[in-house]
Write an enzyme that holds these catalytic residues in place. Structure first.
Site, short mmCIF file in Angstrom:
data_model
loop_
_atom_site.label_atom_id
_atom_site.label_comp_id
_atom_site.label_asym_id
_atom_site.label_seq_id
_atom_site.Cartn_x
_atom_site.Cartn_y
_atom_site.Cartn_z
N PRO A 90 59.40 21.42 29.96
CA PRO A 90 60.61 21.13 29.27
C PRO A 90 61.72 21.82 29.99
O PRO A 90 61.56 23.04 30.23
CB PRO A 90 60.13 21.96 27.60
CG PRO A 90 58.67 21.87 27.86
CD PRO A 90 58.03 21.84 29.31
N CYS A 91 62.74 21.38 29.95
CA CYS A 91 63.81 21.83 31.11
C CYS A 91 64.78 22.94 30.14
O CYS A 91 65.73 23.31 30.81
CB CYS A 91 64.51 20.87 31.59
SG CYS A 91 65.48 19.68 30.43
N GLN A 92 64.78 23.19 28.94
CA GLN A 92 65.37 23.70 28.24
C GLN A 92 65.72 25.15 28.78
O GLN A 92 66.78 26.01 28.62
CB GLN A 92 65.19 24.09 26.85
CG GLN A 92 65.19 22.72 26.02
CD GLN A 92 64.15 21.94 25.93
OE1 GLN A 92 63.16 22.00 26.88
NE2 GLN A 92 63.66 21.04 24.98
N ILE A 94 65.52 26.22 31.76
CA ILE A 94 66.23 26.04 33.37
C ILE A 94 67.56 25.33 33.24
O ILE A 94 68.45 25.94 33.99
CB ILE A 94 65.05 25.13 34.10
CG1 ILE A 94 63.89 26.13 34.18
CG2 ILE A 94 65.74 25.27 35.79
CD1 ILE A 94 62.74 24.90 34.79
N SER A 95 67.93 24.13 32.67
CA SER A 95 68.91 23.51 32.86
C SER A 95 70.14 24.17 32.59
O SER A 95 70.17 25.10 31.52
CB SER A 95 68.91 22.01 31.99
OG SER A 95 68.73 22.45 30.52
#
Length: 155
Positions: A90-92, A94-95
């Site tokens: 889940p990229c939340q 990092i992004s």
């Protein structure tokens, strides 16, 4: 000969959609989805009713029964061998559009489940790894952690 594939954090499995396109465009290419893993721990719905699981099963009904569920709980000794492991997290965490809490091992962020991929690599030793492109993963803020992840894979 078919390339054997496992996808983690599969979602609707854009990786397999790309493999399907390769199969269409290159008649000598084929693959077999050995297993996939999709599970939303924050969902209030049972696994079979989670939107990404429903979407995956609609697109790849032939692999409907191959969902390993929560990737943090997979016993890799029980998974058939494979050649290609595609994974993301889940990229939340990092992004640029997320909270950017990072993905340090043991941090408990959503993106820190990347460290569970290590067991798959260590036990199954796939020939190829494909990590989803999250641009911020190599930003100044996270490049040190990304380099640590690369070192871990090299070991």
């Amino acid at each position: 000969m078919k390339i054997k594939v496992v996808t983690l954090c599969s979602g609707y499995d854009s990786q397999c959609l790309a493999l399907e396109r390769l199969k269409r465009d290159y008649p000598n290419f084929d693959y077999d989805l050995v297993a996939w893993s999709e599970f939303d721990p924050e969902s209030k719905s049972p696994l079979e009713k989670q939107p990404a699981v429903i979407a995956h099963k609609a697109l790849f009904p032939q692999s409907a029964d191959k969902n390993l569920g929560d990737m943090t709980k997979i016993d890799w000794t029980q998974v058939p061998d494979f050649d290609l492991l595609t994974y993301s997290t889940p990229c939340q965490s990092i992004s640029n559009s997320g909270l950017q809490h990072g993905f340090a091992e043991g941090s408990g962020t959503r993106s820190s489940i990347i460290w569970n991929v290590r067991d798959a690599v260590r036990i199954k030793r796939p020939k190829y790894l494909l990590l989803e492109n999250v641009k911020a993963m190599i930003s100044n803020k996270f490049v040190g952690m990304f380099n640590l992840w690369q070192s871990e894979l090299e070991r």
